[in-house]
Design a protein around this motif. Structure first.
Motif, PDB file in Angstrom:
ATOM      1  N   GLN A  19       0.884  -1.230   0.106  1.00 26.33           N
ATOM      2  CA  GLN A  19       0.106  -0.030   0.258  1.00 26.33           C
ATOM      3  C   GLN A  19       1.012   1.328  -0.010  1.00 26.33           C
ATOM      4  N   ALA A  20       2.096   1.389   0.551  1.00 24.26           N
ATOM      5  CA  ALA A  20       2.824   2.544   0.907  1.00 24.26           C
ATOM      6  C   ALA A  20       3.608   2.694  -0.504  1.00 24.26           C
ATOM      7  N   VAL A  21       3.877   1.853  -1.241  1.00 26.89           N
ATOM      8  CA  VAL A  21       4.381   1.975  -2.494  1.00 26.89           C
ATOM      9  C   VAL A  21       3.277   2.632  -3.362  1.00 26.89           C
ATOM     10  N   LEU A  22       2.384   1.914  -3.562  1.00 27.29           N
ATOM     11  CA  LEU A  22       1.156   2.316  -4.570  1.00 27.29           C
ATOM     12  C   LEU A  22       0.610   3.597  -4.261  1.00 27.29           C
ATOM     13  N   MET A  23       0.686   4.162  -2.988  1.00 32.48           N
ATOM     14  CA  MET A  23       0.076   5.373  -2.468  1.00 32.48           C
ATOM     15  C   MET A  23       1.027   6.620  -2.898  1.00 32.48           C
ATOM     16  N   ALA A  24       2.466   6.104  -2.913  1.00 36.46           N
ATOM     17  CA  ALA A  24       3.279   7.021  -3.316  1.00 36.46           C
ATOM     18  C   ALA A  24       3.219   7.516  -4.618  1.00 36.46           C
ATOM     19  N   PHE A  25       2.483   6.616  -5.478  1.00 34.74           N
ATOM     20  CA  PHE A  25       2.522   7.087  -6.877  1.00 34.74           C
ATOM     21  C   PHE A  25       0.959   7.279  -7.350  1.00 34.74           C
ATOM     22  N   SER A  26       0.272   7.529  -6.227  1.00 29.69           N
ATOM     23  CA  SER A  26      -1.205   8.046  -6.369  1.00 29.69           C
ATOM     24  C   SER A  26      -1.435   9.243  -7.221  1.00 29.69           C
ATOM     25  N   ASP A  27      -0.579  10.235  -7.309  1.00 28.79           N
ATOM     26  CA  ASP A  27      -0.539  11.235  -8.156  1.00 28.79           C
ATOM     27  C   ASP A  27      -0.589  11.065  -9.666  1.00 28.79           C
ATOM     28  N   ILE A  28      -0.190   9.829 -10.006  1.00 33.97           N
ATOM     29  CA  ILE A  28       0.057   9.739 -11.490  1.00 33.97           C
ATOM     30  C   ILE A  28      -0.853   8.496 -11.852  1.00 33.97           C
ATOM     31  N   LEU A  29      -1.461   7.646 -10.655  1.00 29.86           N
ATOM     32  CA  LEU A  29      -2.353   6.662 -11.335  1.00 29.86           C
ATOM     33  C   LEU A  29      -3.682   6.980 -11.399  1.00 29.86           C
ATOM     34  N   ASP A  30      -4.345   6.470 -12.114  1.00 28.09           N
ATOM     35  CA  ASP A  30      -5.663   6.720 -12.492  1.00 28.09           C
ATOM     36  C   ASP A  30      -6.691   6.138 -11.502  1.00 28.09           C
ATOM     37  N   GLU A  31      -6.297   5.584 -10.454  1.00 23.91           N
ATOM     38  CA  GLU A  31      -7.133   5.023  -9.511  1.00 23.91           C
ATOM     39  C   GLU A  31      -7.107   5.865  -8.282  1.00 23.91           C
ATOM     40  N   ASP A  32      -8.575   5.989  -7.498  1.00 22.04           N
ATOM     41  CA  ASP A  32      -8.362   6.575  -6.354  1.00 22.04           C
ATOM     42  C   ASP A  32      -7.762   6.113  -5.198  1.00 22.04           C
ATOM     43  N   GLU A  33      -7.396   6.787  -4.162  1.00 21.36           N
ATOM     44  CA  GLU A  33      -6.498   6.444  -3.078  1.00 21.36           C
ATOM     45  C   GLU A  33      -7.049   5.055  -2.433  1.00 21.36           C
ATOM     46  N   LEU A  34      -8.533   5.073  -2.463  1.00 21.42           N
ATOM     47  CA  LEU A  34      -8.996   3.944  -1.304  1.00 21.42           C
ATOM     48  C   LEU A  34      -8.994   2.613  -2.498  1.00 21.42           C
ATOM     49  N   THR A  35      -8.896   2.903  -3.673  1.00 17.66           N
ATOM     50  CA  THR A  35      -8.889   1.487  -4.341  1.00 17.66           C
ATOM     51  C   THR A  35      -7.379   1.176  -4.520  1.00 17.66           C
ATOM     52  N   LEU A  36      -6.597   2.044  -4.442  1.00 18.44           N
ATOM     53  CA  LEU A  36      -5.023   1.648  -4.295  1.00 18.44           C
ATOM     54  C   LEU A  36      -4.745   1.024  -2.844  1.00 18.44           C
ATOM     55  N   LYS A  37      -5.484   1.399  -1.778  1.00 20.80           N
ATOM     56  CA  LYS A  37      -5.400   0.852  -0.613  1.00 20.80           C
ATOM     57  C   LYS A  37      -5.854  -0.656  -0.346  1.00 20.80           C
ATOM     58  N   LYS A  38      -6.940  -0.788  -1.191  1.00 18.37           N
ATOM     59  CA  LYS A  38      -7.668  -2.017  -1.254  1.00 18.37           C
ATOM     60  C   LYS A  38      -6.787  -3.055  -2.320  1.00 18.37           C
ATOM     61  N   LEU A  39      -6.236  -2.502  -3.205  1.00 25.27           N
ATOM     62  CA  LEU A  39      -5.486  -3.388  -4.123  1.00 25.27           C
ATOM     63  C   LEU A  39      -4.285  -3.924  -3.399  1.00 25.27           C
ATOM     64  N   GLY A  40      -3.729  -3.052  -2.541  1.00 30.53           N
ATOM     65  CA  GLY A  40      -2.197  -3.465  -1.879  1.00 30.53           C
ATOM     66  C   GLY A  40      -2.701  -4.322  -0.414  1.00 30.53           C
ATOM     67  N   ALA A  41      -4.009  -4.373  -0.213  1.00 27.16           N
ATOM     68  CA  ALA A  41      -4.390  -4.948   1.435  1.00 27.16           C
ATOM     69  C   ALA A  41      -3.927  -6.042   1.430  1.00 27.16           C
TER      70      ALA A  41
END
Length: 125
Positions: A19-41
């Protein structure tokens, strides 16, 4: 603040390594932060809870897929990322990295996260 430092800050704020790595790229990914947190959970303590691939490496692979997939197989890219991570960290296996499989600790979580972010950034330039 560098993306590597952001990722480590996320880790120290209660996010798992993926999740930490995914969230660090949240500014350039087309997914919202909740989706990224779920993806890495499901990748905390590595895939399989210390029994397989480091979560930060899994997240790096996910990001490359999200940003670089163009309809062609990415197996060669994934293999190179895996090899580079393994070279930098000493293994790609979370349990081995943490010294839970009979050997010494090879790489701390913060360093695995930084290496995953760095390798991801290099591939996206």
């Amino acid at each position: 603040m560098s993306r590597q430092d952001k990722a480590v800050d996320y880790k120290h704020s209660g996010f798992n390594c993926a999740q930490a790595v995914l969230m660090a790229f949240s500014d350039i990914l087309d997914e919202d932060e909740l989706t990224l947190k779920k993806l890495g959970a499901g990748f905390g303590c590595g895939m399989g809870a210390f029994d397989a691939t480091c979560g930060s490496l899994c997240a790096a692979q996910m990001i490359l897929g999200l940003k670089c997939y163009s309809g062609r197989p990415m197996l060669a890219d994934a293999k190179l990322l895996h090899a580079d991570f393994k070279r930098m960290c000493g293994s790609a296996d979370c349990g081995e990295l943490k010294g839970l499989k009979g050997g010494p600790m090879l790489c701390a979580c913060d360093d695995c996260i930084k290496n995953a972010v760095r390798l991801t950034e290099e591939r996206m330039i």
